[in-house]
Design a protein around this motif. Structure first.
Motif, short mmCIF file in Angstrom:
data_model
loop_
_atom_site.label_atom_id
_atom_site.label_comp_id
_atom_site.label_asym_id
_atom_site.label_seq_id
_atom_site.Cartn_x
_atom_site.Cartn_y
_atom_site.Cartn_z
N ASN A 249 -5.65 2.51 -5.16
CA ASN A 249 -5.50 1.05 -5.16
C ASN A 249 -6.84 0.32 -5.05
OD1 ASN A 249 -2.56 0.69 -5.20
ND2 ASN A 249 -2.64 1.82 -3.27
N LEU B 4 0.86 -1.18 0.00
CA LEU B 4 0.00 0.00 0.00
C LEU B 4 0.90 1.23 0.00
CD1 LEU B 4 -3.08 0.48 0.22
CD2 LEU B 4 -2.71 0.92 2.65
N THR C 101 -2.95 -4.74 0.81
CA THR C 101 -3.84 -4.07 -0.14
C THR C 101 -4.87 -5.06 -0.68
OG1 THR C 101 -2.15 -2.48 -0.81
CG2 THR C 101 -3.94 -2.84 -2.34
N GLY D 85 -5.46 -7.80 -5.82
CA GLY D 85 -4.12 -7.39 -5.44
C GLY D 85 -3.51 -8.35 -4.44
#
Length: 226
Positions: free
Chosen positions: A112, A14, A55, A51
């Protein structure tokens, strides 16, 4: 529980900006009352990739919160026949918690974050109390088991603390839904074992169970497993 150095350590995939946003959001929300094998679709490498690392786990939670929020929005938009004032009020509270959880993860993940998912509630009869509450029970029990199963996969202790705050709210939802379906079933042996411990499910098990309600293909292959 943690310190600034550990939070800044870029080991979870992240980006630091998103991490700071997540923690800032978490601090701002601390006073809130928040909220078998996977099927082929959820292993589709061409689907939305959740992902890896923390994250990936946060996106996994975000996907589930999107599903729950969409469901309760529909429930309140088309209340089932015979719904009581108390049930309306409680389901509205649950809807608002799920929206808060959804937005929490969306803002925390920033760039993200996975895109909005397309849901499929064609199997739910929203005019039927039994159908709506049965689906709500499925989602809430699934959500609790999902957070319980994902906690060990998080590496950042701050994220684990936040997940704990959310799963406790999900468990309150599950208990309420279970009890209005069948009084006294809020913590029966379907969800709590002889040791007093709640059910745990892996991301693969959870996404397989959620798959009938999500049209969007999701790729969970990069999520951590240990």
């Amino acid at each position: 529980m943690t310190n600034k150095a550990s939070l800044e350590k870029p080991t979870d995939g992240l980006p630091s900006v998103s991490r700071r946003k997540f923690l800032a959001f978490a601090g701002a929300s601390s006073g809130l009352v928040l909220a078998g094998a996977a099927c082929r679709k959820n292993n589709d490498a061409g689907g939305v990739d959740l992902g890896s690392g923390d994250t990936g786990i946060l996106n996994y939670a975000y996907a589930l919160e999107q599903l729950e929020a969409a469901f309760y929005i529909q429930v309140l938009n088309s209340p089932y026949s015979g719904i009581t004032a108390m049930e309306t009020a409680m389901l509205r509270d649950i809807r608002d918690h799920e929206i808060a959880h959804r937005e929490f993860f969306k803002n925390a993940l920033g760039s993200n974050a996975i895109p909005g998912l397309e849901v499929d509630f064609s199997a739910v009869n929203f005019s039927s109390r039994d159908s709506v509450l049965s689906t709500a029970k499925t989602f809430e029990d699934l959500g609790v088991s999902a957070y319980n199963g994902a906690g060990r996969l998080l590496t950042n202790p701050a994220f684990l603390t936040l997940a704990g705050k959310i799963v406790s709210v999900e468990a309150r939802h599950a208990a309420y839904i279970r009890d209005i379906i069948s009084n006294g079933s809020f913590a029966n042996n379907e969800v709590v074992d002889a040791m007093g411990l709640d059910v745990i499910r892996t991301p693969a098990q959870v996404m397989a169970a959620a798959d009938p309600f999500i049209k969007t293909s999701i790729n969970i292959s990069n999520l951590p497993t240990s």
